[in-house]
Scaffold this active site. Structure first.
Site, PDB file in Angstrom:
ATOM      1  N   CYS A   1      11.110  50.225  80.974  1.00  0.00           N
ATOM      2  CA  CYS A   1       9.941  50.753  81.875  1.00  0.00           C
ATOM      3  C   CYS A   1       9.118  49.444  82.467  1.00  0.00           C
ATOM      4  O   CYS A   1       8.248  49.598  83.244  1.00  0.00           O
ATOM      5  CB  CYS A   1       8.957  51.465  80.899  1.00  0.00           C
ATOM      6  SG  CYS A   1       9.912  52.793  80.210  1.00  0.00           S
TER       7      CYS A   1
ATOM      8  N   HIS B   1       5.494  58.098  86.369  1.00  0.00           N
ATOM      9  CA  HIS B   1       6.242  57.160  85.617  1.00  0.00           C
ATOM     10  C   HIS B   1       7.617  57.020  86.089  1.00  0.00           C
ATOM     11  O   HIS B   1       8.403  57.433  85.535  1.00  0.00           O
ATOM     12  CB  HIS B   1       5.987  57.171  84.199  1.00  0.00           C
ATOM     13  CG  HIS B   1       6.552  56.003  83.478  1.00  0.00           C
ATOM     14  ND1 HIS B   1       6.712  54.723  84.005  1.00  0.00           N
ATOM     15  CD2 HIS B   1       7.060  56.035  82.257  1.00  0.00           C
ATOM     16  CE1 HIS B   1       7.510  54.090  83.107  1.00  0.00           C
ATOM     17  NE2 HIS B   1       7.797  54.719  82.039  1.00  0.00           N
TER      18      HIS B   1
END
Lengths: 385, 103
Positions: free
Chosen positions: A84, A333
């Site tokens: 991420c 996200h």
């Protein structure tokens, strides 16, 4: 550091569900970022791409596809993977090359498309970012791993569900004013508390969504652009750090050592104090992650960030606005676009183009991006010229 | 002690690692009830993902298919490792020494 590196241009699409492919979205935002900077594609010396889950689209090696689409096939590229935190890692690479004198201008592009997968498949893909045989193969998902952090944090500090909920309510309120956001609707504490439990104690509204999205940055050597068209972000610090990969091997479950290390290094590199930071974009993949991040970076004592959030200190009009964009929680996200998109928010805030979510003070900002459960972390500090 | 594959100690860098047998017994350090599982565990959800502090030292990840609600488990509960054909390291709660309820 040999010379000053700036973010001269930045762009993002709307996060959520993209109809087009990752490469198309990436190329479009890249061109927009280059346009914003007042540059042409031919000015770019290198393209650093982040696309951790590109294989979900049956596509790897997406850099040459982007450069070809931009009309600069001769420009080198590579993909940087750090789960991420992939695009903040790509930004770090661009920074190192530009500040070190190896490049005058670099393009950073982060992109992810996963919406064509169902929740089970997407959840399963994400578990590859943890220690697959030793964590994921014991039933842990990312909500599950962060849930154990929340579990330990609640037990140790008495953190309450309403404090986690105050992170969600705040970030949804901010995202409602962000045209790039996946969710553009405020939520109430009642909605939060009434949402189903995904991995106890984390509810649906503790979790960021699966989003598609793309974001791009143009990083240049300041000395080469004496008359910038935008208000550039001066990169005062670009640091990365790691932690023991497995949560079960770390001495403490209530903090992410990589965030602590990257923050220490970043404040040293930037020669600024925490009290000088005007606002922050923080990695809130789950509500507990925002609290832990604020504590790890030293803005609040361990166990104090929940109360501070509930008291409104981190609200957009509070003393220290955190995630004015809506954060991962509500802006969305798209794994590899997230780190770059945090910097897009800082860029819009510095340039006064953040519209209704504009924060009052924009002289010094911080972006904090985490890979997996903190086995990687990046921190960037931005100032004005 | 490390509960993943490694060539050095992740905490101190020490390379003189020793392998030893574990009793498989320990105490729950933290857990979560996974209502939304990954694909390999879809037929067992909900289940608990647990971090267990082993009696011999060290902490390990595992899971507990028999835990079906948050009330079925607490931090500090004693658990033991069970042999299973299912993936991963599977734990069960120890039988309690004294019956807590008056049923």
């Amino acid at each position: 550091m040999t010379r000053e590196a700036w973010v001269l241009g930045a762009a993002s699409n709307r996060f959520g569900k993209m109809k087009e492919s990752g490469r198309e979205a990436a190329s479009r935002v890249a061109l927009e970022a280059i346009d914003t900077a007042g540059l042409a594609p031919k000015d770019i010396g290198y393209t650093f791409v982040a696309n951790a889950f590109g294989l979900a689209e049956r596509q790897a090696h997406v850099g040459p596809l982007i450069n070809t689409a931009l009309g600069i096939p001769e420009v080198p590229s590579c993909t940087i993977e750090s789960a991420c935190s992939s695009s903040s890692a790509a930004l770090h690479e661009a920074f190192v090359h530009v500040a070190g004198g190896f490049l005058d201008a670099a393009l950073v592009v982060g992109v992810e498309k996963l919406s064509h997968l169902d929740t089970l498949t997407a959840t399963s893909y994400f578990t590859i970012g943890a220690d697959y045989p030793f964590e994921s193969h014991n039933g842990a998902t990312f909500p599950g791993l962060y849930a154990t952090i929340a579990n330990a944090h609640m037990k140790r500090y008495g953190t309450r569900p309403e404090q986690l909920g105050s992170v969600a309510v705040k970030n949804h309120l901010n995202a409602a004013l962000n045209p790039h956001a996946h969710f553009q609707k405020p939520i109430t504490m009642e909605t939060y508390l009434g949402s189903p439990v995904i991995a106890s104690p984390l509810r649906l509204y503790d979790c960021c969504p699966f989003s598609d999205g793309a974001a791009a940055l143009v990083v240049v050597a300041g000395e080469r652009y004496p008359n910038p068209r935008t208000e550039p972000l001066v990169i005062k610090a670009s640091t990365r750090a790691g932690s023991i990969a497995d949560m079960h091997d770390r001495p403490d479950l209530t903090s992410l050592p990589a965030s602590q290390r990257a923050a220490e290094a970043a404040f040293r590199q930037a020669h600024v104090e925490r009290s000088q930071v005007d606002f922050m974009e923080v990695h809130d993949c789950f509500t507990i992650a925002e609290l832990v991040a604020l504590e790890d970076m030293g803005f609040f004592a361990p166990g104090e960030a929940g109360k501070a959030t509930a008291d409104g200190i981190t609200a957009r009009d509070g003393k220290l606005p955190v995630n004015p964009s809506g954060g991962l929680k509500a802006k969305g996200h798209p794994v590899s676009a997230t780190g770059a998109s945090q910097v897009v928010e800082v860029f819009e805030q510095f340039n006064g183009t953040a519209g209704a979510r504009q924060v009052p003070k924009t002289n010094l900002a911080l972006a904090h991006n985490v890979g997996a459960t903190g086995s990687s972390a990046s921190i960037h500090i931005f100032g004005r010229r | 002690m490390t509960a993943t594959w490694g060539l050095r100690c992740p905490r101190c860098g020490q390379f003189d690692l020793v392998e030893f047998a574990l009793s498989g017994k320990g105490v729950v350090a933290a857990f979560t009830l996974q209502n939304v599982p990954a694909d390999e565990f879809v037929n067992d959800a909900p289940y608990a993902y647990v971090l267990v502090d082993l009696d011999e030292g060290g902490r390990i990840s595992g899971w507990m298919p028999t835990v079906k609600s948050d009330g079925d488990l607490a931090m500090g509960d004693r658990v033991h490792w069970v042999v299973s054909y299912k993936p991963g390291v599977q734990f069960e709660k120890d039988a309690t020494a004294s019956v807590a309820s008056g049923r």
